[in-house]
Design a protein around this motif. Structure first.
Motif, PDB file in Angstrom:
ATOM      1  N   ALA A  20      45.942  34.189  29.675  1.00  0.00           N
ATOM      2  CA  ALA A  20      47.117  33.967  30.523  1.00  0.00           C
ATOM      3  C   ALA A  20      47.824  32.672  30.140  1.00  0.00           C
ATOM      4  N   SER A  21      47.051  31.621  29.916  1.00  0.00           N
ATOM      5  CA  SER A  21      47.629  30.328  29.541  1.00  0.00           C
ATOM      6  C   SER A  21      48.319  30.405  28.185  1.00  0.00           C
ATOM      7  N   LEU A  22      47.739  31.140  27.247  1.00  0.00           N
ATOM      8  CA  LEU A  22      48.356  31.332  25.930  1.00  0.00           C
ATOM      9  C   LEU A  22      49.631  32.167  26.047  1.00  0.00           C
ATOM     10  N   ASN A  23      49.582  33.229  26.848  1.00  0.00           N
ATOM     11  CA  ASN A  23      50.755  34.086  27.017  1.00  0.00           C
ATOM     12  C   ASN A  23      51.930  33.330  27.624  1.00  0.00           C
ATOM     13  N   LEU A  24      51.639  32.432  28.572  1.00  0.00           N
ATOM     14  CA  LEU A  24      52.707  31.647  29.183  1.00  0.00           C
ATOM     15  C   LEU A  24      53.422  30.769  28.159  1.00  0.00           C
ATOM     16  N   LEU A  25      52.702  30.384  27.119  1.00  0.00           N
ATOM     17  CA  LEU A  25      53.272  29.550  26.065  1.00  0.00           C
ATOM     18  C   LEU A  25      53.719  30.375  24.863  1.00  0.00           C
ATOM     19  N   SER A  26      53.719  31.708  25.025  1.00  0.00           N
ATOM     20  CA  SER A  26      54.156  32.641  23.960  1.00  0.00           C
ATOM     21  C   SER A  26      53.351  32.466  22.674  1.00  0.00           C
ATOM     22  N   ILE A  27      52.044  32.236  22.822  1.00  0.00           N
ATOM     23  CA  ILE A  27      51.159  32.099  21.664  1.00  0.00           C
ATOM     24  C   ILE A  27      50.434  33.429  21.451  1.00  0.00           C
ATOM     25  N   PRO A  28      50.656  34.113  20.336  1.00  0.00           N
ATOM     26  CA  PRO A  28      50.012  35.414  20.087  1.00  0.00           C
ATOM     27  C   PRO A  28      48.489  35.305  20.126  1.00  0.00           C
ATOM     28  N   ASN A  29      47.840  36.275  20.781  1.00  0.00           N
ATOM     29  CA  ASN A  29      46.375  36.242  20.885  1.00  0.00           C
ATOM     30  C   ASN A  29      45.834  37.641  21.053  1.00  0.00           C
ATOM     31  N   ILE A  30      44.562  37.809  20.685  1.00  0.00           N
ATOM     32  CA  ILE A  30      43.830  39.049  20.900  1.00  0.00           C
ATOM     33  C   ILE A  30      42.554  38.712  21.667  1.00  0.00           C
ATOM     34  N   VAL A  31      42.304  39.450  22.737  1.00  0.00           N
ATOM     35  CA  VAL A  31      41.085  39.272  23.528  1.00  0.00           C
ATOM     36  C   VAL A  31      40.118  40.393  23.180  1.00  0.00           C
ATOM     37  N   LEU A  32      38.927  40.035  22.717  1.00  0.00           N
ATOM     38  CA  LEU A  32      37.905  41.012  22.345  1.00  0.00           C
ATOM     39  C   LEU A  32      36.829  41.057  23.423  1.00  0.00           C
ATOM     40  N   GLU A  33      36.499  42.257  23.883  1.00  0.00           N
ATOM     41  CA  GLU A  33      35.505  42.444  24.938  1.00  0.00           C
ATOM     42  C   GLU A  33      34.547  43.565  24.543  1.00  0.00           C
ATOM     43  N   ARG A  34      33.244  43.303  24.630  1.00  0.00           N
ATOM     44  CA  ARG A  34      32.255  44.298  24.201  1.00  0.00           C
ATOM     45  C   ARG A  34      32.084  45.442  25.191  1.00  0.00           C
ATOM     46  N   GLU A  35      32.386  45.209  26.479  1.00  0.00           N
ATOM     47  CA  GLU A  35      32.253  46.253  27.491  1.00  0.00           C
ATOM     48  C   GLU A  35      33.533  47.092  27.556  1.00  0.00           C
ATOM     49  N   ASP A  36      33.600  47.998  28.538  1.00  0.00           N
ATOM     50  CA  ASP A  36      34.756  48.893  28.636  1.00  0.00           C
ATOM     51  C   ASP A  36      35.749  48.474  29.714  1.00  0.00           C
ATOM     52  N   CYS A  37      35.620  47.225  30.204  1.00  0.00           N
ATOM     53  CA  CYS A  37      36.531  46.729  31.242  1.00  0.00           C
ATOM     54  C   CYS A  37      36.546  45.208  31.209  1.00  0.00           C
ATOM     55  N   PHE A  38      37.563  44.612  31.828  1.00  0.00           N
ATOM     56  CA  PHE A  38      37.576  43.157  31.970  1.00  0.00           C
ATOM     57  C   PHE A  38      36.596  42.773  33.089  1.00  0.00           C
ATOM     58  N   ALA A  39      36.118  41.540  33.046  1.00  0.00           N
ATOM     59  CA  ALA A  39      35.174  41.030  34.051  1.00  0.00           C
ATOM     60  C   ALA A  39      34.050  42.014  34.361  1.00  0.00           C
ATOM     61  N   PRO A  40      33.316  42.482  33.350  1.00  0.00           N
ATOM     62  CA  PRO A  40      32.285  43.504  33.593  1.00  0.00           C
ATOM     63  C   PRO A  40      31.168  43.040  34.522  1.00  0.00           C
ATOM     64  N   LEU A  41      30.864  41.751  34.534  1.00  0.00           N
ATOM     65  CA  LEU A  41      29.821  41.269  35.440  1.00  0.00           C
ATOM     66  C   LEU A  41      30.230  41.533  36.888  1.00  0.00           C
ATOM     67  N   TRP A  42      31.501  41.305  37.198  1.00  0.00           N
ATOM     68  CA  TRP A  42      31.991  41.524  38.558  1.00  0.00           C
ATOM     69  C   TRP A  42      32.189  43.011  38.855  1.00  0.00           C
ATOM     70  N   GLN A  43      32.683  43.748  37.891  1.00  0.00           N
ATOM     71  CA  GLN A  43      33.011  45.151  38.146  1.00  0.00           C
ATOM     72  C   GLN A  43      31.790  46.075  38.117  1.00  0.00           C
ATOM     73  N   LYS A  44      30.817  45.782  37.243  1.00  0.00           N
ATOM     74  CA  LYS A  44      29.733  46.737  37.006  1.00  0.00           C
ATOM     75  C   LYS A  44      28.338  46.193  37.274  1.00  0.00           C
ATOM     76  N   LYS A  45      28.173  44.879  37.345  1.00  0.00           N
ATOM     77  CA  LYS A  45      26.828  44.310  37.352  1.00  0.00           C
ATOM     78  C   LYS A  45      26.585  43.357  38.519  1.00  0.00           C
ATOM     79  N   SER A  46      27.295  43.551  39.608  1.00  0.00           N
ATOM     80  CA  SER A  46      27.108  42.716  40.799  1.00  0.00           C
ATOM     81  C   SER A  46      26.755  43.589  41.997  1.00  0.00           C
ATOM     82  N   TYR A  47      25.999  43.042  42.933  1.00  0.00           N
ATOM     83  CA  TYR A  47      25.587  43.797  44.106  1.00  0.00           C
ATOM     84  C   TYR A  47      26.744  43.919  45.101  1.00  0.00           C
TER      85      TYR A  47
END
Length: 378
Positions: A20-47
């Motif tokens: 988000a901070s990079l996008n606000l400054l128009s700096i090109p970036n790629i985010v790589l994630e090994r799971e199938d969603c963002f924040a997987p700990l919160w979405q899939k691995k929390s009680y």
């Protein structure tokens, strides 16, 4: 070979805040994630009953506050919705199912070469990326850890890590041992007991127990009073509220809660009702376990007890050292070598976000610093 300016490894809160901070400054970036969603700990691995343990103001990511309609301590689902809105608002598009296998700096091109394995549907495809700047945002809680215990393989009941635990309903009337007395272990023990499980918890190290109100007060006073005074008042209030913990098998740490956090990375226990259950005997406190024999668990005091289920709330390991070819920025455990405020920047365009043991507040601060620093170098 895909080329970009910045690669961010990890789409948890730290990675999202950095993107988000990079996008606000128009700096090109790629985010790589090994799971199938963002924040997987919160979405899939929390009680299910999880809420933020700190006030929402301390958990907001860079450039976007949580809704005013949220309570002081948002639920897991509310925080996930906040992250979903965050991703949408800042136009973050993580590339999922991407497991980073190696990242090394090419002295000739002066760029980072990142090799990634696609882990989707049995695919064994390898992708290669090139970038000028690399941000490690893979999180402090990346790989579930279960310690080696003699005889664990012989246990006849169910064994699970806290990331696999959802709700105590299915364990009603069962005899359950929770191993680990951090915030997750304490809250899981409470949840199990609330649903009628015969619950025990292993507490092998000294801890600090604080109420939400005491913790909130401590954070407020820290803005105006010296550190030592805030810590003294916090401990004093804890002693008044909880009294002598040793009668219940719990030892209060000799050093203050904020000192322990700064020196050892251990958070104080935010009590949500577990203490009352321990005091009443509904939750039994046991010392360190030494071995397992079938359904019997043997403890340091020589006692043994039978259990149907063991929940390991024993934390996480980080695997960064397996793929990052750098010896300066992170230690062998995957944490920043340097203490804040110098924790976030390495050499040759390498950065890390959210790896200094400062929670979501640290992730926010790191993300903004990283983006601003990269902007000055372009």
């Amino acid at each position: 070979m895909q080329e970009t300016v910045v690669i961010v490894v990890g789409a948890g809160p730290s990675g999202l805040a950095t993107a988000a901070s990079l996008n606000l400054l128009s700096i090109p970036n790629i985010v790589l994630e090994r799971e199938d969603c963002f924040a997987p700990l919160w979405q899939k691995k929390s009680y299910d009953r999880l809420h933020l343990h700190l006030p929402k103001q301390a958990c907001e990511l860079a450039h976007m506050p949580m809704p005013t309609s949220y309570p002081t301590y948002p639920s897991r689902l509310q925080f996930i919705q906040y992250l979903r809105d965050y991703v949408s608002h800042f136009g973050i598009s993580p590339v999922y199912h991407r497991l980073v296998e190696s990242a090394s700096f090419d002295e000739v091109t002066e760029k980072w070469k990142v090799k990634v394995r696609v882990i989707n549907g049995g695919s064994d495809e390898i992708e290669e990326y090139s970038c000028r700047f690399l941000v490690v945002a893979s999180g402090e809680t990346s790989d579930a850890f279960i310690p080696e215990v003699e005889g664990l393989s012989s246990f006849k009941g169910e064994v699970l890590h806290s990331t696999q635990y959802k709700c105590g309903k299915e364990y009603a009337e069962k005899t359950v041992l929770v191993v680990g007395s951090g915030n997750s272990g304490m809250e899981i023990a409470l949840d199990l007991s609330n649903y009628g499980a015969k619950t025990s918890i292993v507490v092998r190290s000294p801890v600090h127990i604080l109420s939400k109100e005491i913790m909130h007060l401590g954070l407020f006073l820290a803005r105006y009073l010296p550190f030592n005074m805030v810590e003294y008042l916090t401990v004093m209030l804890s002693k008044i509220m909880y009294g002598d913990l040793t009668k219940y098998g719990i030892i209060r740490h000799e050093e203050g809660p904020f000192t322990v956090k700064a020196k050892y990375g251990k958070y104080p226990i935010i009590d949500l009702g577990t203490y009352k259950k321990i005091k009443s005997g509904e939750i039994q406190v046991l010392p360190a376990l030494t071995s397992i024999r079938g359904s019997e668990v043997v403890f340091k005091n020589g006692e043994s007890h039978p259990f149907d289920v063991i929940v390991f709330a024993t934390g996480f390991k980080r695997s960064t050292n397996k793929w990052l070819k750098d010896d300066d920025l992170l230690d062998d455990n995957g944490f920043a070598r340097l203490m804040p405020p110098n924790n976030w920047k390495g050499k040759k365009g390498l950065y890390c976000a959210g790896l200094a043991g400062r929670g979501l507040t640290g992730a926010r601060v790191d993300a903004e610093k990283i983006a601003n620093d990269i902007k000055t170098l372009l």
